[in-house]
Design an enzyme around this catalytic site. Structure first.
Site, PDB file in Angstrom:
ATOM      1  CE  LYS A   1     -11.896  -7.141   7.176  1.00 43.56           C
ATOM      2  NZ  LYS A   1     -11.327  -6.166   6.230  1.00 43.56           N
TER       3      LYS A   1
ATOM      4  NE  ARG B   1      -4.372  -1.528   1.763  1.00 42.11           N
ATOM      5  CZ  ARG B   1      -5.244  -2.051   2.607  1.00 42.11           C
ATOM      6  NH1 ARG B   1      -4.992  -2.078   3.906  1.00 42.11           N
ATOM      7  NH2 ARG B   1      -6.387  -2.550   2.172  1.00 42.11           N
TER       8      ARG B   1
ATOM      9  N   GLY C   1     -12.515  -4.157   0.743  1.00 40.96           N
ATOM     10  CA  GLY C   1     -13.902  -3.740   1.014  1.00 40.96           C
ATOM     11  C   GLY C   1     -14.408  -2.795  -0.061  1.00 40.96           C
TER      12      GLY C   1
ATOM     13  N   GLY D   1      -6.594  -6.464   1.626  1.00 43.31           N
ATOM     14  CA  GLY D   1      -5.317  -6.268   2.298  1.00 43.31           C
ATOM     15  C   GLY D   1      -4.646  -7.586   2.624  1.00 43.31           C
TER      16      GLY D   1
HETATM   17  P1  ADP Z   1      -9.006  -9.541   2.886  1.00 46.21           P
HETATM   18  O1  ADP Z   1      -8.236  -8.607   3.795  1.00 46.21           O
HETATM   19  O2  ADP Z   1      -8.157 -10.085   1.790  1.00 46.21           O
HETATM   20  O3  ADP Z   1     -10.280  -8.932   2.392  1.00 46.21           O
HETATM   21  P2  ADP Z   1     -10.215 -10.872   5.149  1.00 46.21           P
HETATM   22  O4  ADP Z   1      -9.793  -9.751   6.009  1.00 46.21           O
HETATM   23  O5  ADP Z   1     -11.659 -11.077   4.936  1.00 46.21           O
HETATM   24  O6  ADP Z   1      -9.442 -10.820   3.743  1.00 46.21           O
HETATM   25  O7  ADP Z   1      -9.707 -12.256   5.744  1.00 46.21           O
HETATM   26  C1  ADP Z   1      -8.339 -12.552   5.958  1.00 46.21           C
HETATM   27  C2  ADP Z   1      -8.185 -13.456   7.143  1.00 46.21           C
HETATM   28  O8  ADP Z   1      -8.999 -14.592   7.017  1.00 46.21           O
HETATM   29  C3  ADP Z   1      -6.786 -13.961   7.312  1.00 46.21           C
HETATM   30  O9  ADP Z   1      -6.209 -13.345   8.440  1.00 46.21           O
HETATM   31  C4  ADP Z   1      -6.952 -15.475   7.499  1.00 46.21           C
HETATM   32  O10 ADP Z   1      -6.184 -15.983   8.581  1.00 46.21           O
HETATM   33  C5  ADP Z   1      -8.427 -15.594   7.803  1.00 46.21           C
HETATM   34  N1  ADP Z   1      -8.994 -16.907   7.455  1.00 46.21           N
HETATM   35  C6  ADP Z   1      -8.998 -17.492   6.242  1.00 46.21           C
HETATM   36  N2  ADP Z   1      -9.578 -18.696   6.295  1.00 46.21           N
HETATM   37  C7  ADP Z   1      -9.963 -18.891   7.583  1.00 46.21           C
HETATM   38  C8  ADP Z   1     -10.616 -19.958   8.262  1.00 46.21           C
HETATM   39  N3  ADP Z   1     -10.979 -21.076   7.643  1.00 46.21           N
HETATM   40  N4  ADP Z   1     -10.875 -19.790   9.579  1.00 46.21           N
HETATM   41  C9  ADP Z   1     -10.496 -18.656  10.207  1.00 46.21           C
HETATM   42  N5  ADP Z   1      -9.868 -17.617   9.624  1.00 46.21           N
HETATM   43  C10 ADP Z   1      -9.605 -17.736   8.319  1.00 46.21           C
HETATM   44 MG    MG Z   2      -8.490  -8.103   5.874  1.00 45.66          MG
END
Ligand code: ADP
Ligand code: MG
Length: 403
Positions: free
Chosen positions: A205, A39, A385, A361
């Site tokens: 999320k 970023r 998001g 992120g």
């Molecule tokens: P992004 O930032 O790419 O939008 P999110 O913030 O939604 O993604 O999710 C990222 C997090 O999801 C990571 O920290 C990862 O550890 C967690 N994660 C992925 N799969 C699982 C799972 N099966 N159970 C719990 N946490 C998970």
């Molecule tokens: Mg995230």
């Protein structure tokens, strides 16, 4: 939308002009070390364009989720240090606060072509306040620091926050190069994407991301689901998910999405196996189990190898892929393989000439920490998001305010 070119056209020379730039510098930290500076790097060109024109650049940003008061662990100091490394020859300083006497004094000391980083915006409650007056008062204080405003924090344009929305109403404003570039890519995804168009969703999320699915069902050909959100889908199909992440109140909604997908002929690809662990820990006992047999005392922390192969197969002929959210808890090595396999599958699509977009992120940090080059993908978005809300067809307050 007004762009920096418009600012140049109207203001003429920017020499000596104070330009407040909202950037997204919310980088992942391990203590005080930055684990992915994507970023920051993505923010540099807009700053350099302004400093190069002699402007006095005042950058504002947030880091983490402080609750409206200073907290040392969320200080932007590590970011300042990284920026100084990336911009040798430019004096880069950090103000003690985002507003008030310390910020004013630091801005007053800025010389042409220099850059000042304001301390974490969210050390002030006004930044994210739901109260228009409180947010407005903070935006007044920010606006007092500058003559012009450039919005370049793509990761926050879906937020109605003081530094994103209100300040744009108080100063001559423009969209920065990063915001424009991100918007261009999203436009390619929403305007006649090359088909098959596949979307991969994962991450943690869950409720944030379920909203986008309805809209995607109208535009994409396939949806592949992994990560923490998959267990709500598996539960909707009647599977026992043990201690896995589950949004019980969303199970009905998900059932509706599955029915809509079937009606519209959108293929929904779910894992057939998962890595089930006794705890959310790298040392926990874990094994691969079929999704029909997740033990009640275990949690699924990654998609399994058969699922990874299935996902790669369902992406192989895609011409457009949008991916948001890791397939597992990739930060821990035993649960990183699904995410690695998915990144490989996207890289293959890129090589074959398809458009691949990674958003989010943690997703961006994941592919970089697994050793993939940025060039393995068509675009790595700085905003998860914000991308999702754009794809959902929502109006993004931080973009509409720039018209
Ligand atoms: P992004 O930032 O790419 O939008 P999110 O913030 O939604 O993604 O999710 C990222 C997090 O999801 C990571 O920290 C990862 O550890 C967690 N994660 C992925 N799969 C699982 C799972 N099966 N159970 C719990 N946490 C998970
Ligand atoms: Mg995230």
């Amino acid at each position: 939308m007004r762009t920096i070119d418009d600012l140049f056209a109207e203001a003429g020379d920017l020499r000596g002009r104070r330009v407040l730039v909202r950037s997204d510098l919310n980088v992942p930290l391990d203590g005080t070390s930055i684990t992915d500076d994507g970023r920051i790097r993505a923010s540099l060109p807009t700053w350099q364009r302004l400093t190069g024109a002699g402007a006095r650049v005042v950058v504002c940003a947030h880091l983490g989720r402080p609750k409206g008061a200073p907290e040392e662990r969320y200080s932007l100091r590590p970011v300042r240090d990284r920026v100084a490394e990336l911009l040798p020859g430019t004096r880069v300083r950090l103000a003690e606060d985002a507003v008030g006497p310390s910020a004013q004094a630091a801005v007053a000391e800025l010389r042409d072509g220099e850059l000042l980083l304001l301390e974490n915006l969210r050390f002030n409650a006004g930044e994210t306040s739901k109260d228009d007056a409180e947010r407005g008062a903070f935006a007044d204080a920010l606006a007092a620091l500058a003559d012009l405003y450039v919005s370049d924090g793509f990761g926050v344009v879906h937020r109605k926050q003081a530094s994103v929305y209100d300040v744009a109403q108080r100063l001559p404003h423009a969209a920065g190069g990063l915001v424009l570039a991100e918007q261009d890519v999203l436009r390619r995804l929403t305007t006649d994407p090359a088909r098959p168009y596949a979307v991969v969703l994962g991450g943690a999320k869950v409720s944030d991301k379920l909203g986008v699915i309805e809209n995607l069902l109208a535009t994409c050909d396939r949806i592949l689901i992994g990560g923490g959100m998959v267990f709500t889908f598996l539960a909707a199909q009647g599977h026992e998910v043990g201690k896995s992440l589950l949004e019980a109140d969303q199970v009905e909604t998900v059932r509706g999405h599955l029915a809509t997908a079937a009606e519209r002929g959108v293929e929904v690809v779910l894992p057939v196996d998962v890595v089930a662990a006794t705890a959310f820990s790298a040392d926990a006992e874990h094994e691969v189990v079929p999704v029909e047999a997740i033990p009640a005392d275990r949690m699924g922390l990654d998609i399994g190898p058969r699922s990874a192969a299935l996902f790669a197969e369902r992406l192989a002929d895609a011409r457009t892929v949008f991916w948001n959210g890791p397939m597992g808890a990739f930060e821990m090595a035993p649960y990183a393989e699904g995410t690695r396999a998915l990144a490989q599958a996207l890289a293959a699509v890129t090589t074959a000439g398809g458009l691949t977009v990674v958003g989010g992120g943690d997703s961006a940090a994941a592919v970089r920490s697994l050793g993939f080059e940025d060039s393995a993908f068509g675009h790595i978005s700085t905003g998860g998001g914000a991308s999702l809300e754009y794809l959902e067809g929502k109006a993004l307050p931080g973009l509409s305010v720039l018209d």
